[in-house]
Motif scaffolding. Structure first.
Motif, PDB file in Angstrom:
ATOM      1  N   GLN A   8     -12.149  10.859  18.771  1.00 48.44           N
ATOM      2  CA  GLN A   8     -13.247  10.886  17.799  1.00 48.44           C
ATOM      3  C   GLN A   8     -12.925  11.741  16.584  1.00 48.44           C
ATOM      4  N   GLU A   9     -11.855  12.538  16.652  1.00 48.28           N
ATOM      5  CA  GLU A   9     -11.493  13.371  15.501  1.00 48.28           C
ATOM      6  C   GLU A   9     -11.127  12.541  14.277  1.00 48.28           C
ATOM      7  N   LEU A  10     -10.678  11.292  14.478  1.00 44.74           N
ATOM      8  CA  LEU A  10     -10.335  10.390  13.385  1.00 44.74           C
ATOM      9  C   LEU A  10     -11.201   9.145  13.500  1.00 44.74           C
ATOM     10  N   TYR A  11     -11.960   8.823  12.470  1.00 41.91           N
ATOM     11  CA  TYR A  11     -12.846   7.656  12.574  1.00 41.91           C
ATOM     12  C   TYR A  11     -12.148   6.365  12.161  1.00 41.91           C
ATOM     13  N   CYS A  12     -10.964   6.483  11.512  1.00 43.83           N
ATOM     14  CA  CYS A  12     -10.204   5.294  11.159  1.00 43.83           C
ATOM     15  C   CYS A  12      -8.789   5.703  10.764  1.00 43.83           C
ATOM     16  N   VAL A  13      -7.924   4.707  10.700  1.00 41.68           N
ATOM     17  CA  VAL A  13      -6.562   4.893  10.204  1.00 41.68           C
ATOM     18  C   VAL A  13      -6.343   3.853   9.105  1.00 41.68           C
ATOM     19  N   VAL A  14      -5.919   4.294   7.943  1.00 42.21           N
ATOM     20  CA  VAL A  14      -5.752   3.419   6.786  1.00 42.21           C
ATOM     21  C   VAL A  14      -4.302   2.948   6.720  1.00 42.21           C
ATOM     22  N   ASP A  15      -4.101   1.667   6.408  1.00 43.34           N
ATOM     23  CA  ASP A  15      -2.754   1.151   6.210  1.00 43.34           C
ATOM     24  C   ASP A  15      -2.793   0.030   5.186  1.00 43.34           C
ATOM     25  N   GLY A  47      -4.687   5.694  20.972  1.00 38.90           N
ATOM     26  CA  GLY A  47      -5.819   6.404  20.378  1.00 38.90           C
ATOM     27  C   GLY A  47      -7.040   5.531  20.210  1.00 38.90           C
ATOM     28  N   GLY A  48      -6.823   4.229  19.970  1.00 34.71           N
ATOM     29  CA  GLY A  48      -7.929   3.283  19.848  1.00 34.71           C
ATOM     30  C   GLY A  48      -8.606   3.271  18.496  1.00 34.71           C
ATOM     31  N   GLN A  49      -8.092   4.007  17.506  1.00 37.91           N
ATOM     32  CA  GLN A  49      -8.739   4.026  16.189  1.00 37.91           C
ATOM     33  C   GLN A  49      -8.536   2.683  15.483  1.00 37.91           C
ATOM     34  N   PRO A  50      -9.548   2.229  14.743  1.00 36.13           N
ATOM     35  CA  PRO A  50      -9.389   0.980  13.988  1.00 36.13           C
ATOM     36  C   PRO A  50      -8.483   1.183  12.782  1.00 36.13           C
ATOM     37  N   ILE A  51      -7.651   0.182  12.488  1.00 32.51           N
ATOM     38  CA  ILE A  51      -6.808   0.194  11.294  1.00 32.51           C
ATOM     39  C   ILE A  51      -7.573  -0.535  10.195  1.00 32.51           C
ATOM     40  N   VAL A  52      -7.720   0.098   9.054  1.00 31.76           N
ATOM     41  CA  VAL A  52      -8.544  -0.463   7.983  1.00 31.76           C
ATOM     42  C   VAL A  52      -7.756  -0.502   6.683  1.00 31.76           C
ATOM     43  N   ALA A  53      -8.250  -1.331   5.744  1.00 30.30           N
ATOM     44  CA  ALA A  53      -7.690  -1.367   4.399  1.00 30.30           C
ATOM     45  C   ALA A  53      -8.220  -0.173   3.607  1.00 30.30           C
ATOM     46  N   PRO A  54      -7.498   0.246   2.552  1.00 33.09           N
ATOM     47  CA  PRO A  54      -7.995   1.363   1.743  1.00 33.09           C
ATOM     48  C   PRO A  54      -9.409   1.157   1.227  1.00 33.09           C
ATOM     49  N   ALA A  55      -9.780  -0.090   0.905  1.00 34.81           N
ATOM     50  CA  ALA A  55     -11.119  -0.358   0.350  1.00 34.81           C
ATOM     51  C   ALA A  55     -12.230   0.048   1.308  1.00 34.81           C
ATOM     52  N   PHE A  56     -11.933   0.099   2.602  1.00 31.95           N
ATOM     53  CA  PHE A  56     -12.950   0.519   3.575  1.00 31.95           C
ATOM     54  C   PHE A  56     -13.470   1.917   3.269  1.00 31.95           C
ATOM     55  N   LEU A  57     -12.620   2.761   2.692  1.00 32.39           N
ATOM     56  CA  LEU A  57     -13.034   4.137   2.425  1.00 32.39           C
ATOM     57  C   LEU A  57     -14.114   4.210   1.353  1.00 32.39           C
ATOM     58  N   ARG A  58     -14.210   3.170   0.508  1.00 35.80           N
ATOM     59  CA  ARG A  58     -15.317   3.146  -0.454  1.00 35.80           C
ATOM     60  C   ARG A  58     -16.652   2.999   0.273  1.00 35.80           C
ATOM     61  N   GLU A  59     -16.654   2.179   1.330  1.00 34.90           N
ATOM     62  CA  GLU A  59     -17.887   1.951   2.086  1.00 34.90           C
ATOM     63  C   GLU A  59     -18.229   3.146   2.973  1.00 34.90           C
ATOM     64  N   SER A  60     -17.211   3.821   3.454  1.00 33.85           N
ATOM     65  CA  SER A  60     -17.411   4.929   4.380  1.00 33.85           C
ATOM     66  C   SER A  60     -16.492   6.072   3.970  1.00 33.85           C
ATOM     67  N   PRO A  61     -16.875   6.822   2.930  1.00 34.91           N
ATOM     68  CA  PRO A  61     -15.974   7.829   2.363  1.00 34.91           C
ATOM     69  C   PRO A  61     -15.659   8.953   3.356  1.00 34.91           C
ATOM     70  N   GLY A 114      -2.979   9.006  -5.355  1.00 38.37           N
ATOM     71  CA  GLY A 114      -3.255   8.141  -6.497  1.00 38.37           C
ATOM     72  C   GLY A 114      -4.225   7.020  -6.148  1.00 38.37           C
ATOM     73  N   LEU A 115      -4.053   6.415  -4.977  1.00 39.24           N
ATOM     74  CA  LEU A 115      -4.965   5.349  -4.556  1.00 39.24           C
ATOM     75  C   LEU A 115      -6.373   5.896  -4.309  1.00 39.24           C
ATOM     76  N   LEU A 116      -6.469   7.085  -3.748  1.00 39.93           N
ATOM     77  CA  LEU A 116      -7.786   7.705  -3.551  1.00 39.93           C
ATOM     78  C   LEU A 116      -8.461   7.971  -4.898  1.00 39.93           C
ATOM     79  N   ASN A 117      -7.703   8.470  -5.859  1.00 40.58           N
ATOM     80  CA  ASN A 117      -8.273   8.732  -7.186  1.00 40.58           C
ATOM     81  C   ASN A 117      -8.751   7.444  -7.837  1.00 40.58           C
ATOM     82  N   GLU A 118      -7.979   6.350  -7.662  1.00 40.52           N
ATOM     83  CA  GLU A 118      -8.395   5.063  -8.240  1.00 40.52           C
ATOM     84  C   GLU A 118      -9.733   4.606  -7.677  1.00 40.52           C
ATOM     85  N   MET A 119     -10.011   4.970  -6.425  1.00 43.80           N
ATOM     86  CA  MET A 119     -11.290   4.602  -5.798  1.00 43.80           C
ATOM     87  C   MET A 119     -12.361   5.662  -6.043  1.00 43.80           C
TER      88      MET A 119
END
Length: 389
Positions: free
Chosen positions: A324-331, A344-358, A375-380
């Protein structure tokens, strides 16, 4: 059964210096459900250092636990940073070895990206071997520019002969590396050459890059052990250097008539042993410090995402027992998204997911990609706390 002799030189003078139990055996296979990810096959790591040749190997490695199919995907080409590196390295090889219009053979080509890139840059023909190839370049296969053989490279493949034979991030997966390289030697035309790229294991010992340890890697190479491996297989190493921020080790070699002697009593052996002896304590300190930081975020109700769903993330998450320490893994790799990380069972998500769940914090698993990720975080317009593992 534990290994009693070095996989490179056969010596029994082995020093076992580090153990980890219950690591997922695959770092490049992701799972379709959390339950499958949590129940994925696991194995043990027992790293030894050979005092004769410098090879680091896993004495508890069991190859029968591994399966390389189309589900296996360790492609890094979705990263612009990696694309730039691959293109620069590809152009350098084409220019140095005059590969324009030549036949290239890649053993362990994965999804075929680098082979296709070399043929695009040099106008040659390419032949790739890999059971995980999934038809990505079918249009170019039809023209005859590329040929992919969905199989391991074995003694039954005596043809084709290549002007340039290479293998990238494969040798560390091979239980018997010297016979493997000797087979590659037999695939090289007269006047041809060999190129090998492996993870650089020197930082694992010298810089305490402790998340480099993977079950899939039955061998870990430094300049000394890679040189010895090439020499034992009948190659004369020509050029060896670290690339891509020091995490890769590349070697160029020419075939010779007979195997060469290993470097005797090399002073680097003692340095390797000294670093190996210190690794366990340093590993524990680094792991404990990172776990305490992530535990604090959890207690404070903060959301932490890891960035990078590959090998290092698999080791880190499983060694630290993160759930539970990590709610997702971005790739960035679309083929990994909507899957779950082994152990670990964490879901792998696209970077855009972080806009919905920062996230409140992002754990960067591989610092080489740090600038690209920030840089990608700053773009979002996202500005979480950044943690380097």
């Amino acid at each position: 059964m534990p290994q009693d002799n070095c996989a490179l030189c056969g010596s029994g003078d082995l020093f076992t210096f580090f153990r980890v139990e219950n690591l997922p055996v695959h770092c490049a296979i992701l799972w379709r459900t959390p339950a499958a990810a949590l129940g994925c096959p696991k194995g043990n790591l027992a790293l030894y250092l050979c005092r004769q040749c410098g090879l680091i190997g896993n004495g508890d490695f069991r190859p029968e636990l591994l399966e390389y199919s189309e589900e296996y995907d360790n492609s890094l080409h979705h990263s612009p940073l990696y694309q730039d590196y691959a293109r620069q390295e590809g152009q350098r090889l084409i220019d140095k070895y005059r590969l324009r219009g030549k036949t290239l053979v890649e053993v362990g080509c994965g999804k075929g990206d680098f082979l296709a890139l070399l043929c695009e840059l040099g106008g040659g023909t390419g032949i790739g071997f890999d059971p995980s190839y999934a038809g990505k370049f079918s249009d170019r296969e039809k023209t005859g520019e590329l040929t992919f053989i969905r199989d391991f490279f074995s003694p039954r493949y005596r043809e084709p002969q290549g002007d340039f034979v290479y293998s990238r991030h494969v040798l560390e997966h091979i239980p018997q590396p010297v016979p493997f390289l000797a087979r590659l030697r037999g695939a090289i035309r007269e006047g041809g050459s060999l190129y090998i790229e492996v993870p650089n294991s020197a930082p694992m010992l010298e810089n305490r890059a402790v998340w480099e340890m993977l079950y899939e890697h039955c061998s870990y190479f430094t300049e000394l052990s890679l040189s010895n491996c090439l020499r034992a297989a009948g190659f004369a190493p020509q050029r060896m250097e670290t690339t891509f921020g020091g995490i890769n080790l590349t070697a160029e070699a020419l075939p010779v008539e007979r195997p060469l002697e290993l470097y005797p009593e090399d002073p680097r052996l003692q340095s390797l042993e000294n670093s190996a002896r210190e690794l366990e304590a340093v590993f524990a300190d680094k792991a404990d410090g990172l776990k305490m930081k992530l535990d604090r975020f959890t207690r404070e109700g903060k959301k932490v995402a890891a960035w990078g769903g590959g090998a290092r993330a698999t080791t880190l998450i499983n060694v630290l027992g993160l759930r539970q320490e990590l709610y997702c893994v971005v790739d960035l790799n679309p083929q990994k998204q909507r899957r779950f990380l082994g152990g670990g069972g964490q879901p792998i998500v696209a970077p855009a997911f972080l806009r919905e769940s920062p996230p409140d914090a992002v754990l960067i698993v591989n610092s080489v990609y740090g600038e690209e990720i920030v840089g990608l975080l700053n773009e979002m317009d996202l500005h979480p706390e950044v943690i380097y593992s």
